[in-house]
Design an enzyme around this catalytic site. Structure first.
Site, PDB file in Angstrom:
ATOM      1  N   SER A 418       0.821  -1.215   0.000  1.00 49.61           N
ATOM      2  CA  SER A 418       0.000   0.000   0.000  1.00 49.61           C
ATOM      3  C   SER A 418       0.847   1.255   0.000  1.00 49.61           C
ATOM      4  CB  SER A 418      -0.964   0.051   1.193  1.00 49.61           C
ATOM      5  OG  SER A 418      -0.705  -0.882   2.151  1.00 49.61           O
ATOM      6  N   HIS A 439      -3.691  -3.836  -5.920  1.00 46.96           N
ATOM      7  CA  HIS A 439      -3.909  -3.348  -4.559  1.00 46.96           C
ATOM      8  C   HIS A 439      -5.353  -3.567  -4.125  1.00 46.96           C
ATOM      9  CE1 HIS A 439      -4.123   0.111  -1.499  1.00 46.96           C
ATOM     10  NE2 HIS A 439      -3.434  -0.860  -0.970  1.00 46.96           N
ATOM     11  N   GLU A 451      -7.154  -1.574  -7.065  1.00 43.10           N
ATOM     12  CA  GLU A 451      -6.366  -0.654  -7.881  1.00 43.10           C
ATOM     13  C   GLU A 451      -5.274  -1.431  -8.626  1.00 43.10           C
ATOM     14  OE1 GLU A 451      -6.699   3.422  -5.196  1.00 43.10           O
ATOM     15  OE2 GLU A 451      -5.141   1.989  -4.706  1.00 43.10           O
ATOM     16  N   ASN A 489      -6.281   5.812  -1.015  1.00 40.01           N
ATOM     17  CA  ASN A 489      -5.629   6.256   0.224  1.00 40.01           C
ATOM     18  C   ASN A 489      -5.162   7.703   0.123  1.00 40.01           C
ATOM     19  OD1 ASN A 489      -6.095   3.866   1.478  1.00 40.01           O
ATOM     20  ND2 ASN A 489      -4.089   3.002   1.066  1.00 40.01           N
TER      21      ASN A 489
HETATM   22  P1  NAI Z   1       0.068  -9.386   7.784  1.00 38.75           P
HETATM   23  O1  NAI Z   1       1.122  -9.015   8.749  1.00 38.75           O
HETATM   24  O2  NAI Z   1      -1.295  -9.712   8.279  1.00 38.75           O
HETATM   25  O3  NAI Z   1       0.557 -10.641   6.916  1.00 38.75           O
HETATM   26  C1  NAI Z   1       1.827 -10.752   6.344  1.00 38.75           C
HETATM   27  C2  NAI Z   1       2.145 -12.230   6.198  1.00 38.75           C
HETATM   28  O4  NAI Z   1       3.312 -12.362   5.409  1.00 38.75           O
HETATM   29  C3  NAI Z   1       2.412 -12.940   7.520  1.00 38.75           C
HETATM   30  O5  NAI Z   1       1.585 -14.092   7.619  1.00 38.75           O
HETATM   31  C4  NAI Z   1       3.880 -13.313   7.445  1.00 38.75           C
HETATM   32  O6  NAI Z   1       4.178 -14.540   8.085  1.00 38.75           O
HETATM   33  C5  NAI Z   1       4.071 -13.431   5.952  1.00 38.75           C
HETATM   34  N1  NAI Z   1       5.461 -13.315   5.523  1.00 38.75           N
HETATM   35  C6  NAI Z   1       6.389 -12.437   5.938  1.00 38.75           C
HETATM   36  N2  NAI Z   1       7.549 -12.651   5.291  1.00 38.75           N
HETATM   37  C7  NAI Z   1       7.321 -13.675   4.426  1.00 38.75           C
HETATM   38  C8  NAI Z   1       8.135 -14.360   3.479  1.00 38.75           C
HETATM   39  N3  NAI Z   1       9.405 -14.020   3.297  1.00 38.75           N
HETATM   40  N4  NAI Z   1       7.585 -15.359   2.773  1.00 38.75           N
HETATM   41  C9  NAI Z   1       6.312 -15.726   2.969  1.00 38.75           C
HETATM   42  N5  NAI Z   1       5.494 -15.108   3.845  1.00 38.75           N
HETATM   43  C10 NAI Z   1       6.003 -14.095   4.569  1.00 38.75           C
HETATM   44  O7  NAI Z   1       0.029  -8.198   6.731  1.00 38.75           O
HETATM   45  P2  NAI Z   1      -1.179  -7.651   5.847  1.00 38.75           P
HETATM   46  O8  NAI Z   1      -1.950  -6.656   6.595  1.00 38.75           O
HETATM   47  O9  NAI Z   1      -1.879  -8.806   5.246  1.00 38.75           O
HETATM   48  O10 NAI Z   1      -0.412  -6.849   4.705  1.00 38.75           O
HETATM   49  C11 NAI Z   1       0.251  -7.501   3.666  1.00 38.75           C
HETATM   50  C12 NAI Z   1       0.521  -6.529   2.540  1.00 38.75           C
HETATM   51  O11 NAI Z   1      -0.710  -5.997   2.069  1.00 38.75           O
HETATM   52  C13 NAI Z   1       1.370  -5.334   2.940  1.00 38.75           C
HETATM   53  O12 NAI Z   1       2.196  -5.007   1.857  1.00 38.75           O
HETATM   54  C14 NAI Z   1       0.346  -4.221   3.179  1.00 38.75           C
HETATM   55  O13 NAI Z   1       0.845  -2.949   2.933  1.00 38.75           O
HETATM   56  C15 NAI Z   1      -0.683  -4.574   2.136  1.00 38.75           C
HETATM   57  N6  NAI Z   1      -2.051  -4.093   2.404  1.00 38.75           N
HETATM   58  C16 NAI Z   1      -2.586  -4.190   3.659  1.00 38.75           C
HETATM   59  C17 NAI Z   1      -3.879  -3.755   3.910  1.00 38.75           C
HETATM   60  C18 NAI Z   1      -4.498  -3.896   5.270  1.00 38.75           C
HETATM   61  O14 NAI Z   1      -5.540  -3.278   5.530  1.00 38.75           O
HETATM   62  N7  NAI Z   1      -3.931  -4.672   6.168  1.00 38.75           N
HETATM   63  C19 NAI Z   1      -4.709  -3.172   2.825  1.00 38.75           C
HETATM   64  C20 NAI Z   1      -4.063  -3.184   1.533  1.00 38.75           C
HETATM   65  C21 NAI Z   1      -2.779  -3.603   1.352  1.00 38.75           C
END
Ligand code: NAI
Length: 648
Positions: A418, A439, A451, A489
């Site tokens: 994001s 996105h 997006e 955003n």
């Molecule tokens: P999260 O922290 O809930 O999940 C991230 C996951 O990635 C975890 O399960 C972690 O174990 C895993 N992970 C970390 N390193 C890894 C690797 N090397 N290989 C495989 N898995 C790995 O994070 P979330 O909130 O799901 O965000 C993920 C992405 O989505 C980020 O880039 C964030 O900016 C984006 N995003 C988040 C939103 C939200 O509301 N949370 C909305 C839109 C985009």
């Protein structure tokens, strides 16, 4: 007579099958030429009554998608009250004629059956629905700011009982074949292989039409009508104000006062279709409907279909993206660091499938399509690879270098970041042009917009494939340039920041939220910040606002971050959250100019972003704001709203 849109045949039982196949269109809609042919057909049947008639669709896209919205849109634009009246009463009278015929009539519903299509089906004596994933029925007119004028307001409550009828009509929601059978909307819900036999069986047995039970009859036709109408209004008032959304109130009034007869109210009465059509809300909502089609049209003609998607990161976003893709029929491999990280995502998916699919076999099939993949081998065969791991540039770069080495040629490599510029992540790739942003918004299952982010390096063909993929999974793609906050955003951040400043000045969260609700936002800014997560809001605010945002960081927000009160997810933010609901006190008096103060930074940012080319045109940008962050839909979006201010 030769019909252009109807194809007739008589089967071995002497039953006349009327195949609906609207010329020059992929979907059947009930435009004026089709209504003309129906009228001629009823004249002909009047003279030579058939044994029985079955209405069905010859299109693979479904039964009938509804009336022809363009005709209503044109009328709304020109304020042509006479044309509106003619179109409304024409359809109403035609369906009345159909409902009154002596010979048995049956609608065979396979695929979408909406609005004027369902009203046609309800005017038939019997309805048989084909139980398959695409079959859905509903009266979505309220979503367009109008009402089901072709008999729906009368017939739906008559079939289902008034409370269930209102539940469907006032929300615009749709039901599948099984639910329709349970509600009494259709007589039978059967699998495709026995639909022909079922139709023949019903038309042979000619069962007496289903009657409402005693209490339902009392609520629909008897003493309790007034009570049901007032209860329905109370329910509507909880989510829609009459000055913003007059249609649900008009539906209730038209039913209560005139039993759905569109001839009865005068054109100026608030429950008349003419009054609704000349209201700015219907004009704006019908435009929003067209914009939604415009978003989808971006995917037209792109020859790409994903059979296999690989998702890296099974957290909040990755887990739900994977579950959604599998729900939509795609094989999905889901990778994370270890099995314990994937398990919660699989559990969430199972819960979602149970709720949405209900059928055991379909739930099992969807679960089979969603495969945990610790080794990440799925990346080798996937058509689309989506990275949704932690928001950390170095980790993302490392993961993409590995993914590129595994991915097959032509596969789409996408990030769900994001805030990290795509160009920075792409430096880890041998071929940076392969990287695109896809996105999604949180919660994935509910948010329609996705997006499609093109960085300076993104190949146009990869962005096109990403667009087609998003359309394939039934989301709405919006093309955006890689710039801080992208589109949604970017405009949300200054609005939320201004709300935080107001909090610092002592205005209560309840008062701020009330101001936004009065403007027509579905949720106030403070509640929204709590839902999104105060940490996420702060991060996005900084990405969009840069140095300036850091210098003037809101004090109360800062204190919340320090005490780790991050909003809904920690059950405490600006509100205390109990069972997923914010505990709100009473709002104070909303000061004059408060909403303008909140909205103006958002509108200014929207203008700046458009000028910078973050989005390509103001129409798509309006749609993005509505489907991505719920910008008051009845206004038609931030640009349409600004135009309406200058023409007031
Ligand atoms: P999260 O922290 O809930 O999940 C991230 C996951 O990635 C975890 O399960 C972690 O174990 C895993 N992970 C970390 N390193 C890894 C690797 N090397 N290989 C495989 N898995 C790995 O994070 P979330 O909130 O799901 O965000 C993920 C992405 O989505 C980020 O880039 C964030 O900016 C984006 N995003 C988040 C939103 C939200 O509301 N949370 C909305 C839109 C985009």
């Amino acid at each position: 007579m030769n019909y252009e849109n109807l194809k007739l045949r008589t089967d071995e039982n002497g039953i006349t099958w009327v195949g609906i196949d609207v010329a020059g269109s992929n979907v059947n809609t009930m435009g004026t030429p089709v209504l003309d042919e129906f009228a001629a057909l009823l004249d002909r049947f009047n003279k030579e009554p058939p044994t029985a008639v079955v209405f069905h669709s010859l299109k693979s896209s479904g039964f009938i998608a509804g009336a022809n919205i363009q005709e209503f849109e044109a009328i709304g634009k020109t304020n042509d009250v006479v044309a509106a009246e003619k179109l409304i009463k024409r359809g109403y009278d035609l369906y009345e004629r159909l409902a009154a015929v002596k010979y048995p009539t049956l609608a065979l519903i396979k695929g979408f059956c909406m609005g004027g299509g369902l009203e046609l089906a309800m005017a038939c004596r019997y309805r048989v629905a084909v139980d398959e994933p695409g079959t859905r029925m509903g009266l979505p007119e309220v979503i367009l700011g109008i009402l089901p004028a072709w008999g729906g307001v009368k017939r739906l409550p008559q079939l289902l009982g008034a409370p269930a009828g209102f539940d469907l009509m006032l929300s615009g929601k749709t039901v599948d074949a099984k639910k329709a059978k349970k509600l009494g909307l259709v007589d039978e819900a059967v699998p495709p292989r026995i639909m022909g036999n079922t139709v023949a069986g019903v038309l042979k047995a000619l069962p007496a039409p289903r009657q409402l039970g005693f209490v339902q009859n009392l609520m629909t036709n008897g003493l309790l009508r007034g009570y049901v109408a007032s209860q329905a209004k109370k329910q509507v008032a909880k989510r829609a104000r009459p000055e913003h959304y007059p249609a649900p109130y008009a539906i209730i009034d038209l039913w209560q006062k005139y039993n759905g007869d569109v001839h009865k109210p005068s054109a100026t009465e608030s429950c008349s279709m003419q009054a609704l059509l000349s209201h700015s809300t219907a004009k704006n909502l019908i435009r929003v409907f067209s914009l939604r089609e415009k978003l989808k049209a971006q995917a037209k003609g792109i020859d790409f279909k994903a059979k296999h998607v690989h998702v890296v990161g099974a957290g909040v976003m990755g887990g739900d993206i994977a579950a959604w893709c599998a729900l939509r029929g795609i094989t999905v491999t889901l990778q994370d660091l270890d099995a314990s990280k994937i398990a919660p995502a699989i559990k969430r998916a199972a819960d979602m499938y149970k709720k949405r699919l209900r059928d055991e076999r379909r739930i099992r099939d969807a679960m089979d399509r969603l495969q945990p993949d610790i080794t990440g081998d799925g990346a080798k065969t996937a058509d689309v690879i989506i990275e949704a791991i932690v928001e950390n540039l170095a980790v993302k770069q490392k993961v993409f270098a590995e993914l590129e080495a595994k991915a097959k040629p032509g596969a789409v490599l996408a990030t769900n970041t994001s805030s990290i510029p795509l160009e920075h992540i792409a430096t880890a790739l041998k071929d940076p042009s392969r990287l695109v942003g896809i996105h999604f918004f949180n919660p994935v299952a509910q948010m329609m917009l996705v997006e499609i982010i093109s960085g300076a390096q993104t190949d146009a063909d990869i962005a096109r494939k990403a667009t087609a993929f998003v359309d394939q999974i039934d989301k709405l793609p919006l093309a955006c340039k890689s710039a801080p906050g992208f589109w949604v955003n970017r405009i949300l951040a200054p609005y939320l920041t201004e709300a935080m400043r107001c909090l610092d000045e002592g205005i209560t969260p309840e008062t701020l939220d009330e101001a936004a609700l009065r403007f027509g936002m579905p949720m106030g800014p403070v509640e929204l910040a709590d839902v999104v997560g105060l940490d996420v809001c702060a991060a996005v605010g900084q990405v969009v606002g840069g140095e300036e945002a850091l210098k003037n960081f809101p004090k109360k927000l800062s204190a919340k971050l320090e005490s780790n009160d991050l909003g809904k997810k920690t059950e405490k933010g600006f509100y205390v959250w109990v069972s997923g609901k914010p505990q709100k006190g009473t709002a104070g008096v909303v000061p004059a100019g408060l909403i303008e103060r909140l909205i103006t930074p958002m509108l200014n940012e929207a203008n700046k972003a458009l000028a910078e080319g973050v989005v390509t045109d103001s129409d798509l940008a309006d749609a993005g704001a509505i489907f991505g962050c719920g910008f008051a839909p009845f206004t038609g979006g931030p640009f349409n709203y600004q135009r309406s201010l200058t023409t007031r």
